[in-house]
Design a protein around this motif. Structure first.
Motif: not given
Length: 423
Positions: A388, A390, A410, A412-415
């Motif tokens: 992850t 951030q 993940v 920038n919040n995109d998986r």
């Protein structure tokens, strides 16, 4: 496998008797040369079958290198500082060493141990390369000698002709073990290193723990594992001018001819901060395999994980695991720089394969993953799992990648899940 490696690492066997350097005439005033007394204590302990040579509280000035012998523990007590001379001529005559992956007859490392077994440096004191050392100014002067030595190693010039003594500018390592078995480095602090700091060359069965490295001059790697095996690096704090922990195995033809890999290395529970956090290469011509990084903290710097090589090197790096890591902020997060500068025209593509990055959290990164693989040997079989990040500016810069897999990554919040092949 990492726990099995640790269980197999042998500790040094050194007799439990002390040799206080003051009993040999040493004066800890920071000015009087204590080197002869320290060496006399080492010699006496060696004659007696080994023991602990103790530097008590005080500042012990050494006008030249300390050369260790088998069955010796150099103990720098809490409150003691071992301060080295700033003058390069004090580190002659030349000794057999390895400089950036090429064997050479060069300036002696400040603490040097050649062909030893059962040896240690311990204690909560300080080892100081001297902020005023003339060696620190040699980075700007070394280019001609560096290129000359590289060419010698690349073309196979005999060692006896690779003499770089007075009038040359290749800085020595701070602490170097050269052909050693059963080594312990524990508890001490290092500052003001002229070059690489803790350097293990052809060393088998080494434990490096609870060190504090606070040294920010050029090429100040915290520890270099160089053609060495069964090495444990744990619970250290690194604040360095270059890589915190780096694994190497020789450069170009010289490294391939010697052909001794670094293998069975465990790096765990360390706090790292420097230009780079962990690194493999660029001197990796003898091969690197079975290296495990676990539960380390990386603070901030240029690149968190930097794996290097170029077409002069050859060599195979494989079976590498990087897990359970917390990373703060780096310009580059994962950097496979397999086009590392300085090629001499070789055609020996380095191979990196079977590498896993797993369970890693990152606060911020400029570039998440940058890969420059050679066309003849793409970077293959790399897995990124449960990672992850951030905040990141650039996700990928890729050149010649094959079979790179992402599972629950993940950014920038995109998986990201899936496989990439990129040429």
């Amino acid at each position: 496998m990492a726990s099995r490696i640790v269980d197999k690492i042998e500790q040094p066997s050194i007799p439990a008797r002390d040799y206080d350097v003051t009993d040999f005439g040493a004066v800890g005033d920071g000015k009087t040369d204590a080197r002869s007394a320290i060496m006399e204590a080492i010699e006496q302990a060696s004659k007696d079958g080994g023991g602990r040579v103790v530097l008590p509280a005080g500042v012990w000035f050494s006008k030249g290198p300390i050369h260790l012998k088998s069955k010796i523990n150099l103990h720098v007590s809490e409150g003691a500082t071992l301060l080295f001379s700033p003058n390069p001529q004090d580190y002659l005559p030349v000794v057999h060493t390895r400089w950036e992956g090429t064997e050479v007859m060069g300036y002696s490392p400040l603490i040097y141990a050649n062909n030893v077994h059962d040896v240690a440096i311990t204690g909560k004191g300080k080892i100081d390369g001297n902020a005023e050392s003339i060696f620190h100014s040699w980075y700007e002067k070394q280019t001609d000698d560096m290129n000359k030595l590289r060419q010698m190693g690349f073309t196979g010039v005999p060692l006896k002709e690779r003499v770089f003594g007075e009038g040359t500018f290749l800085r020595p390592s701070m602490i170097q073990f050269f052909h050693a078995e059963r080594v312990l480095l524990e508890d001490y602090t290092v500052v003001n290193s002229p070059f690489w700091i803790n350097h293990l060359v052809y060393t088998d069965h080494a434990t490096v723990r609870n060190l504090t490295v606070e040294s920010h001059f050029r090429n100040n790697d915290g520890i270099d594992v160089d053609s060495s095996s069964y090495v444990l690096i744990e619970n250290n704090t690194f604040r360095t001018g270059d890589d915190s922990v780096v694994v190497k195995s020789g450069r170009d033809l010289d490294g391939r001819t010697i052909g001794k890999p670094s293998e069975y290395v465990v790096v765990r529970n360390n706090d790292m901060g420097g230009e780079d956090g962990i690194a493999l290469g660029s001197e990796m011509s003898g091969g690197i395999r079975y290296v495990f990084f676990d539960n380390n903290i990386l603070q901030e710097g240029a690149s968190a994980v930097r794996f290097k090589g170029n077409l002069d090197r050859g060599g195979t790096v494989e079976h590498i695991r990087v897990r359970n890591m917390k990373i703060a902020s780096f310009d580059k997060l994962f950097w496979f720089q397999l086009n590392y500068p300085g090629e001499l025209g070789g055609n020996f593509p380095p191979q990196y394969r079977d590498i896993v990055f797993e369970d890693i959290t990152v606060e911020s990164a400029g570039t998440v993953l940058e890969v420059h693989g050679p066309e003849a040997a793409p970077l293959t079989d790399v897995l990124f799992k449960n990672i992850t990040i951030q905040k990141a500016e650039t996700p990928f810069i890729l050149e010649n990648v094959q079979g790179m897999t992402f599972e629950n990554v993940v950014i920038n919040n995109d998986r990201i899940d899936g496989e990439i092949n990129w040429k």
